[in-house]
Each structure stands twice: as structure tokens, then as C-alpha cells.
Design a protein around this motif. Structure first.
Motif, mmCIF file in Angstrom:
data_model
loop_
_atom_site.group_PDB
_atom_site.id
_atom_site.type_symbol
_atom_site.label_atom_id
_atom_site.label_comp_id
_atom_site.label_asym_id
_atom_site.label_seq_id
_atom_site.Cartn_x
_atom_site.Cartn_y
_atom_site.Cartn_z
ATOM 1 N N UNK A 1 0.822 -1.207 0.000
ATOM 2 C CA UNK A 1 0.000 0.000 0.000
ATOM 3 C C UNK A 1 0.860 1.264 0.000
ATOM 4 N N UNK A 2 0.428 2.268 -0.787
ATOM 5 C CA UNK A 2 1.107 3.563 -0.800
ATOM 6 C C UNK A 2 0.107 4.690 -0.567
ATOM 7 N N UNK A 3 -0.998 4.380 0.128
ATOM 8 C CA UNK A 3 -2.042 5.362 0.396
ATOM 9 C C UNK A 3 -2.191 5.565 1.903
ATOM 10 N N UNK A 4 -2.211 6.819 2.336
ATOM 11 C CA UNK A 4 -2.245 7.114 3.764
ATOM 12 C C UNK A 4 -3.522 6.611 4.424
ATOM 13 N N UNK A 5 -4.669 6.875 3.809
ATOM 14 C CA UNK A 5 -5.942 6.465 4.411
ATOM 15 C C UNK A 5 -6.015 4.950 4.557
ATOM 16 N N UNK A 6 -5.642 4.223 3.504
ATOM 17 C CA UNK A 6 -5.698 2.766 3.539
ATOM 18 C C UNK A 6 -4.745 2.220 4.602
ATOM 19 N N UNK B 1 -3.555 3.551 7.371
ATOM 20 C CA UNK B 1 -3.979 3.747 8.752
ATOM 21 C C UNK B 1 -5.298 3.042 9.048
ATOM 22 N N UNK B 2 -6.092 2.762 8.023
ATOM 23 C CA UNK B 2 -7.258 1.908 8.217
ATOM 24 C C UNK B 2 -6.791 0.491 8.536
ATOM 25 N N UNK B 3 -5.751 0.040 7.835
ATOM 26 C CA UNK B 3 -5.186 -1.282 8.119
ATOM 27 C C UNK B 3 -4.683 -1.356 9.558
ATOM 28 N N UNK B 4 -4.073 -0.287 10.040
ATOM 29 C CA UNK B 4 -3.556 -0.266 11.413
ATOM 30 C C UNK B 4 -4.659 -0.426 12.447
ATOM 31 N N UNK B 5 -5.884 -0.041 12.080
ATOM 32 C CA UNK B 5 -7.000 -0.153 13.030
ATOM 33 C C UNK B 5 -7.363 -1.612 13.306
#
Length: 433
Positions: free
Chosen positions: A146-151, A153-157
Motif C-alpha cells: 500500500x502507498x495510500x495514507x488512508x488505507x 492507517x485503516x489497516x492499522x486499526x
């Protein structure tokens, strides 16, 4: 599936920065060196989603060279392309028809493997982490590019769910972000160990000639990023900037030279700021020929941000531009370079450089290096960024970077800028800037 939980072999040591500083960092392109995995995991089944694409195919090929005993499953929707890739990979490979938007086919594929590598981008404007969800549900180790910020940090959740399932997972584990995050972590670690000054500013600079041989996916990613405001940090304060603005001319050293780079919204900026505690962080990217940069700037002014955030409309743009991009790639080449700069409170600056003649080759080697680290037990249960100790153990960073850097034309860590730049300026008495 059988799980792997091994003690990390740390025989490579912790002296990458010192060892790399001992020479120019210039390397000749060479064959990938084989890695002997522990007996328990040497025959692991690894599913590469997007395995018929440029990034996924490159990753599968690199894995087959690093570890011929691994059983590689090429995951994709097109059987003809999948069969062609399997033929290239050899007897230990097979094809699985998988649609990441179809939960049934996804679950079926993940039940039968030990680790899944998600390369089926673009990740921009994706509302769900469907592959990660399935990996946790099926107790399968996970890696994405992934190279997208939103994705990201969603993964980190999903951290708590991954820990409860005892599943190791890494997000943003490709070349950039990915290897660049580990380079940044090593620079920060080296600065802190010297104890002479605190890390104050870290800047990522990336360059790729043409599309880097990565085809339509990198075009889609680039166009979608032009629709996002750039998040950066200045002395601890979060700031938002216009995409593809703030041009700088950066020296990427031997084999690349000076290139113009522009601000982009990339996840490593926020993760490095929050995890490593660096107050000022930004990321810039540039391409060649020069008119591609001009075109990218023009798009941010001529097209509404809503258009650039619409995946359907972006796909139409990609179809329009792709034939031209492929022709230009024929003479532009696909060189790639990453430069990571760290400035400390005592006035010292240290950088890392990573340059390769072919992005399409290097991205696979880099991603495969993360796969090997997970298989060797470097990653703890949970969802991690590469710079976190739970993602890539501190003692495993040197090994990962050495593996990822195979075939590079210039790789150096923890150097003063003048030691790697093409035309350093001498002030006198042997002092360079």
C-alpha cells in the motif's frame, strides 16, 4: 494453516550503517543470492495477489530466486496471464483465480496458504481492507505494498484483531514506502545511538523514470494522489499543502544525478512522525522526462480534485495516456532512486541512498525481502508499519536492507550528503557541503 513462530537469526549483526559508510556504496547488478529459510518454513505457500501484474509478478519472480523451495501461488482474475506467469516461475508455482472483491474466492484462496502478499492496487480510494480482513479470519500472515495514507492507517486499526488471531501483518511493505521506511528508521536509530543531537527533520525524496516499467497501476496511483491534499509535519505541527507543489532539485548521486521532485501525500510521512517522533517530515516525488512533471502540475490546476479522486474517471485517464506513456518509457528507461535525509539538532545531516536501474525488478526484490522477514519470524502478531520494531525487528533491519539492495547501482547508509552527491561543493581545508 500451520503457523510460523521462529526465533530470528540475528547473525548479520547491527553494523549496516558503519559497513555501508566504508565505501562509495556503488554496487554492480548481480543475481539474487539464495536464502536458506529454516526447515519449518522453507516450503511455505505464499499467495501473491495481483500476481499477474507488474509489481506482483516481479515479487513472485524474486521470491522464486531467493527461495526456490517456496510454493508460490499466483493470484489473479486472468487465467491465461496466470498460467504464463506459472510457466515462468517453474514447478513450485500454481495459479489461483481470485477476485479480491469476492469474499468467497478470497477466503478459499487464503485458507490454503501461509502468507498472502497483496499487490493488487491501486490502494487509493479503497474503502475496505478486504484482504487483511480475510487474512485475519483465516489466520494467514499478511503483507501489502500500500502507498495510500488512508488505507494504511485503516489497516492499522485492525491491530487488536490481528493480535487476537496471532497473525503477523505489515502494511506499506514495498519499495517506497517500505524499504524507505526501514532506511529512515536506521538513520534515526544511528543518530540516537551517537547521542550528540536529536532527530529534527526527515525528508523522503523519490525519483522514477517514466512509469518505472510498472504500467497502468503506477499511472492510476499517481493520478489519484494528485487529488489528495499533502499531509506534512513542520516542527510537530500537521500542515496541508497542494499536491505536486514545492519543487526542489535533489541530487540522487551516482547513476541518477539531480532531479526535480514535488510534494505528494504518502503514508510514511505520518507513520515516521508518529512512530519515530521526528518533528518535521515530508515526502517528494519526481519523474522523467521533465514534461511528465509539467503535466502532473498542470493536472492539479486544470482538473477538479473530485475528478482526480474518482477511480472510474482516473481509469479513463489511464486508458487515454497509457499508450503514450509506454512509448516514452521506451527511451526514458525505468531507473528508480530513493534518498532519505535526516537533520539533527546538533547541525549534522546524514542520508541514505538507494538506486536501481529497473524499478520493475527492484520493487519485487524489495517486497520479497519483507516476505522473507515475516517467514523468518521477524514480525510479531498485529498490524505494523515497516519502521516499527514489531513489524521488522530492529536486529533484522540490516538483513532486510541488504536483501532489498541486491542489484542496486548505488546503495549507502548513514553518509554525509557530500559523500554521495555527484558534485559536492568544497569550502576549503577538505570541508564539503
Amino acid at each position: 494453516m500451520a503457523r510460523f513462530c521462529l526465533q530470528l537469526n540475528t547473525g548479520a549483526g547491527r553494523n549496516l550503517a558503519v559497513a555501508s559508510a566504508g565505501g562509495t556504496g556503488k554496487r554492480k547488478s548481480s543475481a539474487i543470492e539464495r536464502v536458506e529459510l529454516p526447515e519449518k518454513v522453507k516450503n511455505s505457500r505464499v499467495l501473491v495477489l495481483g500476481g499477474t501484474g507488474r509489481v506482483g509478478g516481479s515479487t513472485a519472480l524474486a521470491l522464486s530466486k531467493f527461495c526456490p523451495d517456496l510454493r508460490i501461488v499466483v493470484g489473479g482474475r486472468n487465467r491465461d496471464k496466470g498460467d504464463a506467469m506459472v510457466t515462468q516461475l517453474g514447478n513450485n508455482a500454481e495459479f489461483a483465480q481470485v477476485d479480491i472483491n469476492d469474499s468467497k474466492s478470497l477466503d478459499k484462496a487464503l485458507k490454503e496458504v501461509d502468507l498472502v502478499v497483496h499487490t493488487a492496487g491501486p490502494f487509493q480510494q479503497s474503502e475496505k481492507c478486504t484482504v487483511l480482513e480475510s487474512a485475519i479470519q483465516n489466520k494467514t500472515a499478511y503483507l501489502d505494498v500500500c502507498d495510500d495514507m488512508s488505507y494504511a492507517f485503516r489497516a492499522k486499526s485492525y491491530m487488536k484483531r490481528a493480535v487476537e488471531a496471532n497473525i503477523p501483518a505489515i502494511t506499506t511493505g514495498g519499495i517506497y514506502p517500505g524499504v524507505s521506511n526501514v532506511m529512515a528508521a536506521e538513520l534515526v536509530s544511528a543518530a540516537k545511538s551517537e547521542g550528540k543531537g536529536e532527530p529534527q527533520r526527515l525528508r523522503f525524496y523519490y525519483y522514477t523514470a517514466g512509469s518505472g516499467g510498472a504500467g497502468p497501476t503506477i499511472l492510476s496511483t499517481s493520478f489519484l494522489l494528485l487529488g489528495e491534499e499533502v499531509v506534512a509535519y513542520n516542527r510537530g505541527e500537521k500542515i496541508k499543502l497542494k499536491p505536486y507543489s514545492g519543487m526542489l532539485n535533489i541530487d540522487f548521486g551516482l547513476g541518477i544525478g539531480k532531479k526535480d521532485v514535488f510534494l505528494l501525500n504518502l503514508p510514511e510521512v505520518r507513520s515516521i512522525h508518529e512512530i519515530l517522533g521526528v518533528p518535521t517530515v515530508s515526502a517528494r516525488f519526481g519523474t522523467a522526462p521533465f514534461f511528465w512533471n509539467w503535466g502532473m502540475v498542470a493536472m492539479t490546476y486544470l482538473l477538479p480534485a473530485e475528478t482526480l479522486r474518482d477511480r472510474g474517471k482516473v481509469e479513463q485517464l489511464v486508458q487515454l495516456f497509457d499508450p503514450l506513456v509506454r512509448k516514452v518509457d521506451g527511451f526514458a528507461g525505468e531507473r528508480v532512486s530513493m534518498r532519505v535525509d535526516l537533520d539533527c539538532s546538533d547541525g549534522r545531516s546524514r542520508i541514505g541512498i538507494f538506486s536501481h536501474k529497473r524499478l520493475s525488478e527492484s520493487v519485487g526484490i524489495s517486497t520479497a525481502a519483507f516476505v522473507l522477514a515475516i517467514l523468518e519470524g521477524s514480525t510479531q502478531p498485529g498490524v505494523w508499519f515497516p519502521e516499527e520494531a514489531g513489524g521488522i525487528a530492529i536486529e533484522a533491519r540490516e538483513t532486510l536492507l541488504k536483501r532489498a539492495a541486491q542489484g542496486t547501482i548505488n546503495f549507502a547508509m548513514n553518509k554525509a550528503p557530500w559523500m554521495v552527491e555527484t558534485n559536492p561543493k568544497e569550502l576549503g581545508f577538505g570541508i564539503y557541503v
